[in-house]
Scaffold this active site. Sequence first.
Site, PDB file in Angstrom:
ATOM      1  N   GLU A 235     -35.173 -12.931  18.540  1.00  0.00           N
ATOM      2  CA  GLU A 235     -34.186 -12.047  17.889  1.00  0.00           C
ATOM      3  C   GLU A 235     -34.700 -11.618  16.520  1.00  0.00           C
ATOM      4  OE1 GLU A 235     -30.683 -11.317  15.148  1.00  0.00           O
ATOM      5  OE2 GLU A 235     -32.256 -12.809  15.025  1.00  0.00           O
TER       6      GLU A 235
ATOM      7  N   ASP B  97     -28.929 -20.250  11.269  1.00  0.00           N
ATOM      8  CA  ASP B  97     -29.458 -19.027  11.918  1.00  0.00           C
ATOM      9  C   ASP B  97     -30.576 -19.398  12.890  1.00  0.00           C
ATOM     10  OD1 ASP B  97     -30.087 -16.437  12.538  1.00  0.00           O
ATOM     11  OD2 ASP B  97     -30.914 -15.923  10.585  1.00  0.00           O
TER      12      ASP B  97
HETATM   13  N1  BES Z   1     -28.304 -14.008  11.813  1.00  0.00           N
HETATM   14  C1  BES Z   1     -28.931 -12.831  11.348  1.00  0.00           C
HETATM   15  C2  BES Z   1     -27.952 -11.685  11.221  1.00  0.00           C
HETATM   16  C3  BES Z   1     -27.061 -11.710  10.022  1.00  0.00           C
HETATM   17  C4  BES Z   1     -27.543 -12.118   8.799  1.00  0.00           C
HETATM   18  C5  BES Z   1     -25.795 -11.246  10.154  1.00  0.00           C
HETATM   19  C6  BES Z   1     -26.688 -12.093   7.726  1.00  0.00           C
HETATM   20  C7  BES Z   1     -24.931 -11.213   9.075  1.00  0.00           C
HETATM   21  C8  BES Z   1     -25.402 -11.652   7.852  1.00  0.00           C
HETATM   22  C9  BES Z   1     -30.053 -12.409  12.296  1.00  0.00           C
HETATM   23  O1  BES Z   1     -30.761 -13.512  12.793  1.00  0.00           O
HETATM   24  C10 BES Z   1     -31.042 -11.583  11.550  1.00  0.00           C
HETATM   25  O2  BES Z   1     -31.747 -12.120  10.747  1.00  0.00           O
HETATM   26  N2  BES Z   1     -31.070 -10.285  11.817  1.00  0.00           N
HETATM   27  C11 BES Z   1     -31.988  -9.430  11.132  1.00  0.00           C
HETATM   28  C12 BES Z   1     -32.042  -8.083  11.798  1.00  0.00           C
HETATM   29  C13 BES Z   1     -32.653  -8.093  13.181  1.00  0.00           C
HETATM   30  C14 BES Z   1     -32.576  -6.728  13.805  1.00  0.00           C
HETATM   31  C15 BES Z   1     -34.085  -8.589  13.136  1.00  0.00           C
HETATM   32  C16 BES Z   1     -31.545  -9.234   9.713  1.00  0.00           C
HETATM   33  O3  BES Z   1     -30.342  -9.294   9.406  1.00  0.00           O
HETATM   34  O4  BES Z   1     -32.409  -9.001   8.873  1.00  0.00           O
HETATM   35 ZN    ZN Z   2     -31.967 -14.317  11.248  1.00  0.00          ZN
END
Ligand code: BES
Ligand code: ZN
Length: 486
Positions: A256, A222
């Site tokens: 992000e 990630d």
């Molecule tokens: N890579 C993740 C998204 C993710 C995590 C997709 C697990 C599917 C399964 C991304 O970097 C992330 O951490 N997104 C945040 C939300 C964002 C709006 C800050 C999250 O999922 O908490």
């Molecule tokens: Zn993440």
Amino acid sequence: MKYFYTLSICLLISLNVTAQHQDGFYATMSLHHAKALVKDAPNDIEILSTFRNEVAVWMTETGSHKLHDRILTHGPGYIYRNSEEEAITAIQNPQNILENNTRAALNFSITEDATVIPTLDLIQTQNIEDHILELENYGTRYHNRASATQAAVDLKAKWEEMAAEYGRTDVSVRLFEHSNTQMPSVILTITGAEIPEEYVIVGGHLDSTSNQGNDNAPGADDDASGIATITEATRALFEVGFVPKRTIEVMAYAAEEIGLVGSNEIASEYASNDVNVVAVSQFDMTLFNGSSNDVSFITDFTSGTLTNYMMSLLDHYNASGDHQVTYSTSVCNYGCSDHASWTGQGYLAAFPFEANFGQHNGNIHSTGDMFSLTNTASHATKFAKLCAEFLIEVAKNNEALSVNDVLASSIYLTINDGMLSYDLTSSQKEVKSIQLYSIKGQEVFATTAISDRDQVALPTLSTGIYIATITTENSNTPIVKKLIVR
Ligand code: BES
Ligand code: ZN
């Protein structure tokens, strides 16, 4: 009297309008097709309003038939609208752009086998692995750390070197500075050779986070994996000599992890500048193989049309054999990555993800998100293949260079092991000269004084697509053939 006067003016105006727009109807369609129809049948179509790639039009029945017969390959081509007002409102409605999109339904075809197939062989897992480790070595790429900005500056240099290595003068790389984070995003642009105003975008996020404190957030899966995946797909496109018709942008988003900050600023700037983004694919987490199927397409906050199209790409190119990739669908239940920023601005976005939600890597957002967990990037390689397929098929080959073969079936012409072999004896034609051009139009080989049947040693050629032309006595039309060097 005053009333009568106003009334007659209104009547006159409306009569005039109906006279002009009789025997026709209102519709919405893609700008691309509308322009083609204007050129082909100027009396049968009038463009009333334009919004990004969509237009509201008035057109005649004859116009709609001409659209079918001469311009489209498949699909209806337009959506009927009850009034001019309805047509104009429709093109400005993001939801409408998203799923009722005529452009999307019409333009997403699969035609570029000759470029895609050699490209798949060029994608190397080792490059993805090296790049993930390179990014992991920053310790953390948390958006407010100097190491995150450094990672962006270094990625810009890496992408610039990569473009230079393949002699790409059509590529530039820039840092995109943000208002809500000190970390810049990185954007690589391959300027489209034919329709540069239309964009195809792939992206991933360069920052990382850890809920155990952000001093040590290696963020291998990630999302170093996503950045490495799109980088390797792009490198393979360079290696095969792919020159896109549309503009391609490869994006490494900043910040992000703190709420899609980088991608939101980019997507809203593109939207307010009315940038024609045809399609976007997000690559966030490609390393961990957690489900029985390889790719899990996230179906919320994404476009169904585009997701289906990416599934068709896998059906077409990855159904079996060495490049096999299987897929299923899943949901995040929230706007979990940068695709949501593009969807929010009314653009078509897709998100092929490493596993079904819940079966994904449990070590993300921790000090344990390291490459050593999987110790191979073979899963990510499948996503790099999909990424290359997506870029080539949506951006398409530059038609100015992708010539049609002009070759009698009796003529033999091929490149094998550094040798150009040909046999024109059965064509009854006398060979004057042979030229070989790279897909970028550079002459890489030329010879005169040759016989009708021969094998000629070629200089060392990088893998990719080449165009051979053979000039013969008593014919002004050269023989032309596309050849692939593997
Ligand atoms: N890579 C993740 C998204 C993710 C995590 C997709 C697990 C599917 C399964 C991304 O970097 C992330 O951490 N997104 C945040 C939300 C964002 C709006 C800050 C999250 O999922 O908490
Ligand atoms: Zn993440």
